[in-house]
Design a protein around this motif. Structure first.
Motif, short mmCIF file in Angstrom:
data_model
loop_
_atom_site.label_atom_id
_atom_site.label_comp_id
_atom_site.label_asym_id
_atom_site.label_seq_id
_atom_site.Cartn_x
_atom_site.Cartn_y
_atom_site.Cartn_z
N UNK A 38 2.47 3.13 -6.54
CA UNK A 38 3.79 3.48 -5.98
C UNK A 38 4.44 4.62 -6.76
N UNK A 39 5.32 5.33 -6.08
CA UNK A 39 6.00 6.48 -6.69
C UNK A 39 7.00 6.05 -7.75
N UNK A 40 7.73 4.98 -7.48
CA UNK A 40 8.73 4.47 -8.42
C UNK A 40 8.51 2.98 -8.64
N UNK A 41 8.70 2.56 -9.87
CA UNK A 41 8.57 1.16 -10.23
C UNK A 41 9.87 0.70 -10.89
N UNK A 42 10.44 -0.36 -10.39
CA UNK A 42 11.71 -0.88 -10.89
C UNK A 42 11.58 -2.36 -11.18
N UNK A 43 12.33 -2.83 -12.16
CA UNK A 43 12.45 -4.26 -12.42
C UNK A 43 13.92 -4.62 -12.21
N UNK A 44 14.15 -5.66 -11.44
CA UNK A 44 15.51 -6.17 -11.24
C UNK A 44 15.62 -7.48 -12.00
N UNK A 45 16.66 -7.60 -12.78
CA UNK A 45 16.82 -8.78 -13.64
C UNK A 45 18.23 -9.35 -13.53
N UNK A 46 18.33 -10.62 -13.85
CA UNK A 46 19.62 -11.26 -14.06
C UNK A 46 20.11 -10.90 -15.45
N UNK A 47 21.35 -10.48 -15.55
CA UNK A 47 21.91 -10.09 -16.84
C UNK A 47 22.15 -11.30 -17.72
N UNK A 48 22.27 -11.05 -19.01
CA UNK A 48 22.63 -12.11 -19.95
C UNK A 48 24.13 -12.41 -19.83
N UNK A 49 24.58 -13.45 -20.50
CA UNK A 49 26.00 -13.84 -20.54
C UNK A 49 26.55 -14.21 -19.17
N UNK A 50 25.69 -14.74 -18.29
CA UNK A 50 26.16 -15.10 -16.95
C UNK A 50 26.95 -16.40 -16.94
N UNK A 51 26.79 -17.22 -17.97
CA UNK A 51 27.43 -18.53 -17.97
C UNK A 51 28.95 -18.43 -18.00
N UNK A 52 29.49 -17.28 -18.39
CA UNK A 52 30.96 -17.15 -18.42
C UNK A 52 31.55 -17.01 -17.03
N UNK A 73 0.85 -1.19 0.00
CA UNK A 73 0.00 0.00 0.00
C UNK A 73 0.88 1.24 0.00
N UNK A 74 0.68 2.09 -1.01
CA UNK A 74 1.50 3.29 -1.20
C UNK A 74 0.61 4.52 -1.28
N UNK A 75 1.21 5.68 -1.17
CA UNK A 75 0.50 6.94 -1.23
C UNK A 75 0.55 7.46 -2.67
N UNK A 76 -0.57 7.39 -3.39
CA UNK A 76 -0.59 7.84 -4.79
C UNK A 76 -0.22 9.31 -4.91
N UNK A 77 0.38 9.67 -6.04
CA UNK A 77 0.71 11.06 -6.30
C UNK A 77 1.97 11.55 -5.64
N UNK A 78 2.72 10.67 -5.01
CA UNK A 78 3.95 11.06 -4.34
C UNK A 78 5.15 10.78 -5.26
N UNK A 79 6.31 11.25 -4.84
CA UNK A 79 7.53 11.06 -5.61
C UNK A 79 8.67 10.63 -4.69
N UNK A 80 9.73 10.14 -5.31
CA UNK A 80 10.98 9.85 -4.61
C UNK A 80 12.04 10.78 -5.20
N UNK A 81 12.70 11.53 -4.36
CA UNK A 81 13.73 12.47 -4.84
C UNK A 81 14.82 11.71 -5.59
N UNK A 82 15.34 12.33 -6.64
CA UNK A 82 16.34 11.68 -7.48
C UNK A 82 17.59 11.29 -6.69
#
Length: 224
Positions: free
Chosen positions: A104-118, A26-35
């Protein structure tokens, strides 16, 4: 105690942050996160330990409203499939709030990078350590967010291949988490799933053993 220990006040702050971190929905709509705050959170995530210093993470900031809506739709589709898979608890599950993507104020996706097998160091017999490393990065961000007074929620209810396609990820990359971040009305004193009577956390004594898999009794643990 060693010469390298933090002060008592600093230690209390660290343990308080850990204890008060919550998976927020649960987040407060219309809010921001400072850069500058967002930058600090990403730096905290990037400072996480990683096996063989492989740094297998990639962070994608979602700023397009249409893309945010599309991600919400993906999650909602999987939410309904999860309810079906839960059988008798399906209707109960559908009553839970499991994400805050649209609020939510900010939405992020965290991913595993490609080429990890090396990366072989630390992964030859345990290739899943790339995922463990990314999880450490997410936890770092989670704790830093709580210290900044911001809530964060980890959403894992989505089909990875479809989210990867939506975000134009290369072959070999894999989304791990959708992170909802921003100001929240409050931080509850217990996990949301306990408050919603979905499940209950179990005591530490059930998870600690010595020298073998055999569980150590709570009395033994308390005596240490």
């Amino acid at each position: 105690m060693t010469d390298h220990a933090f002060s008592a006040a600093e230690r209390r702050a660290v343990y308080r942050t850990i204890a008060e971190r919550r998976d927020m929905r649960r987040f407060m709509p219309g809010t921001t996160v400072a850069e500058d705050v967002l930058t600090r959170l990403l730096q905290a995530a990037h400072a996480a330990p990683s096996v063989g210093l492989m740094q297998p993470w990639r962070f994608i900031r979602i700023t397009d409203a249409g893309l945010r809506t599309a991600m919400h739709d993906l999650v909602d589709e999987e939410r309904k499939r999860t309810a079906e898979a839960l059988g008798t608890r399906g209707d109960e599950f559908l009553e839970l709030k499991v994400e805050g993507i649209l609020e939510c104020a900010e939405l992020l996706v965290v991913a595993l990078r490609d080429d990890r097998q090396r990366h072989v160091f630390g992964r030859r017999t345990m290739p899943q350590m790339d995922l463990a490393s990314v999880s450490c990065a997410i936890q770092n961000m989670w704790l830093a967010a709580r210290a900044e007074g911001l809530g964060m929620g980890w959403v894992s209810i989505f089909e990875p291949a479809r989210l990867a396609e939506l975000l134009g990820m290369p072959d070999g990359a894999e989304p791990v988490a959708i992170l909802c971040l921003g100001p929240v009305p409050e931080f509850p004193d217990r996990p949301a799933l306990e408050i919603d009577d979905w499940t209950q956390g179990r005591p530490l004594a059930e998870f600690v053993a010595e020298n073998s898999w055999t569980a150590t009794s709570s009395e033994d643990l308390a005596d240490r």
